[in-house]
Motif scaffolding. Structure first.
Motif, short mmCIF file in Angstrom:
data_model
loop_
_atom_site.label_atom_id
_atom_site.label_comp_id
_atom_site.label_asym_id
_atom_site.label_seq_id
_atom_site.Cartn_x
_atom_site.Cartn_y
_atom_site.Cartn_z
N ALA A 1 12.74 8.57 -10.05
CA ALA A 1 13.52 9.23 -9.00
C ALA A 1 14.62 8.32 -8.46
O ALA A 1 14.57 7.10 -8.62
N LEU A 2 15.58 8.94 -7.84
CA LEU A 2 16.49 8.24 -6.96
C LEU A 2 15.69 7.97 -5.69
O LEU A 2 14.89 8.80 -5.27
N VAL A 3 15.87 6.82 -5.06
CA VAL A 3 15.04 6.46 -3.90
C VAL A 3 15.93 5.98 -2.76
O VAL A 3 16.80 5.12 -2.96
N ALA A 4 15.71 6.54 -1.58
CA ALA A 4 16.45 6.12 -0.38
C ALA A 4 15.47 5.95 0.77
O ALA A 4 14.59 6.79 0.98
N GLY A 5 15.63 4.87 1.53
CA GLY A 5 14.77 4.63 2.68
C GLY A 5 15.57 4.13 3.85
O GLY A 5 16.63 3.51 3.69
N HIS A 6 15.07 4.42 5.06
CA HIS A 6 15.74 3.99 6.28
C HIS A 6 14.84 3.05 7.08
O HIS A 6 13.65 3.32 7.26
N SER A 7 15.40 1.93 7.56
CA SER A 7 14.71 0.99 8.43
C SER A 7 13.46 0.46 7.71
O SER A 7 13.57 -0.11 6.63
N MET A 8 12.26 0.61 8.30
CA MET A 8 11.05 0.19 7.61
C MET A 8 10.92 0.92 6.27
O MET A 8 10.42 0.36 5.29
N ALA B 1 13.31 1.61 4.32
CA ALA B 1 14.15 0.90 3.36
C ALA B 1 13.41 -0.32 2.81
O ALA B 1 13.52 -0.65 1.63
N THR B 2 12.65 -0.99 3.68
CA THR B 2 11.84 -2.13 3.24
C THR B 2 10.78 -1.66 2.25
O THR B 2 10.55 -2.28 1.22
N ILE B 3 10.13 -0.53 2.57
CA ILE B 3 9.15 0.04 1.65
C ILE B 3 9.82 0.41 0.33
O ILE B 3 9.27 0.18 -0.75
N ALA B 4 11.03 0.99 0.41
CA ALA B 4 11.75 1.39 -0.80
C ALA B 4 12.04 0.19 -1.69
O ALA B 4 11.94 0.26 -2.92
N LEU B 5 12.41 -0.93 -1.07
CA LEU B 5 12.69 -2.14 -1.84
C LEU B 5 11.42 -2.67 -2.50
O LEU B 5 11.43 -3.04 -3.68
N VAL B 6 10.32 -2.69 -1.76
CA VAL B 6 9.04 -3.11 -2.33
C VAL B 6 8.63 -2.17 -3.46
O VAL B 6 8.12 -2.58 -4.50
N TRP C 1 0.84 -1.21 0.00
CA TRP C 1 0.00 0.00 0.00
C TRP C 1 0.87 1.25 0.00
O TRP C 1 0.62 2.19 -0.77
N TYR C 2 1.90 1.27 0.85
CA TYR C 2 2.79 2.43 0.89
C TYR C 2 3.51 2.62 -0.44
O TYR C 2 3.68 3.75 -0.91
N ALA C 3 3.96 1.52 -1.06
CA ALA C 3 4.68 1.63 -2.33
C ALA C 3 3.79 2.25 -3.40
O ALA C 3 4.23 3.12 -4.17
#
Length: 258
Positions: A100-107, A109-114, A83-85
């Motif tokens: 875009a370039l995409v960077a995520g931290h902790s959860m 980062a998991t959202i960024a990967l999804v 849903w977040y993705a």
């Protein structure tokens, strides 16, 4: 390289994003390539504040406070990573900021990967900071216990002291973290990837970062003596790694707000 990055005082200009009928607080500032920044569980855009002087003077930084967290609207939605993705994909469309370039931290980062797996055409490069790839051994025991039915309300009021989430956003996203397993999907992530872990992270084992490095061609950097919130603990070092990986961007002294 960190010493070469300008660190002039720079506040995050907060605005409101209107996406899928949801009002989300965030920042959209800078010029050049869009850089989507995704915070983690219990966090907000302030998690990026110490990196902002380095990043928003080089890229167009789009940093939402995710729905359900911080000062953003808190609708009754699934709060799954999928849903977040999909919400973030719509955000980039609304802001005319993709790919875009995409960077995520902790959860985040998991959202960024999804996000990269579900919307590969929207991701130029991917940065995963202290990610959770497999929840069965990536979420510490205390957090797993707090999501159990009999303790959920207690967990909610305890975590309200830290993050501005709702019962739904906190518990549903924590359940998603517990059950996530992206190990089998890593080889499908066809995007240049930088993984940054911390060898003294007490929240997420560093082995999760090593798992994430299973993405084909991924580069792994491990921060020595750093804890879980690397964007706040090591802003210069992390920013330096990002700039080295993402490219120098467009250097400006005072980035515009979009």
């Amino acid at each position: 390289m960190a010493s070469a990055l300008a660190s002039t005082p720079l506040e995050m200009d907060r605005i409101t994003f209107h996406v899928r009928g949801i009002d989300a607080i965030g920042a959209d500032q800078g010029a050049g390539q869009p850089l989507l920044l995704i915070h983690g569980w219990g966090g907000g855009i302030s998690n990026w504040r110490r990196m902002w002087p380095y990043l928003a003077t080089r890229y167009r930084c789009v940093a939402p406070e995710l729905p359900g967290w911080g000062d953003s609207e808190k609708p009754n939605v699934p709060y799954t990573f999928e849903w977040y993705a999909d919400w973030l994909a719509e955000l980039l469309k609304v802001r005319d900021a993709g790919p875009a370039l995409v960077a995520g931290h902790s959860m985040g980062a998991t959202i960024a990967l999804v996000f990269a797996l579900r919307h590969p055409s929207l991701v130029r490069k991917l940065v995963l900071l202290n990610p959770i790839v497999r929840g069965s051994d990536g979420v510490k025991r205390e957090s797993r216990i707090l999501s159990m039915p009999g303790l959920r309300r207690v967990a909610y009021w305890l975590t309200r002291l830290v993050g501005k989430g709702t019962f739904a956003s906190m518990i549903r996203s924590l359940k998603a973290l517990k059950s996530v397993d992206l190990t089998g999907a890593l080889k499908s992530a066809a995007v240049p990837t930088l993984v940054i872990g911390s060898d003294s992270d007490r929240e997420i084992p560093k082995e999760q970062s090593e798992l994430a490095a299973g993405i084909p061609g991924a580069r792994l950097e491990m921060l020595k003596g750093c804890g879980h919130v690397s964007p706040l603990e090591r802003p210069e070092e992390v920013s330096s790694l990002l700039v080295d990986f993402l490219g120098p961007g467009m250097k400006t002294d005072r980035p515009p707000q979009w």
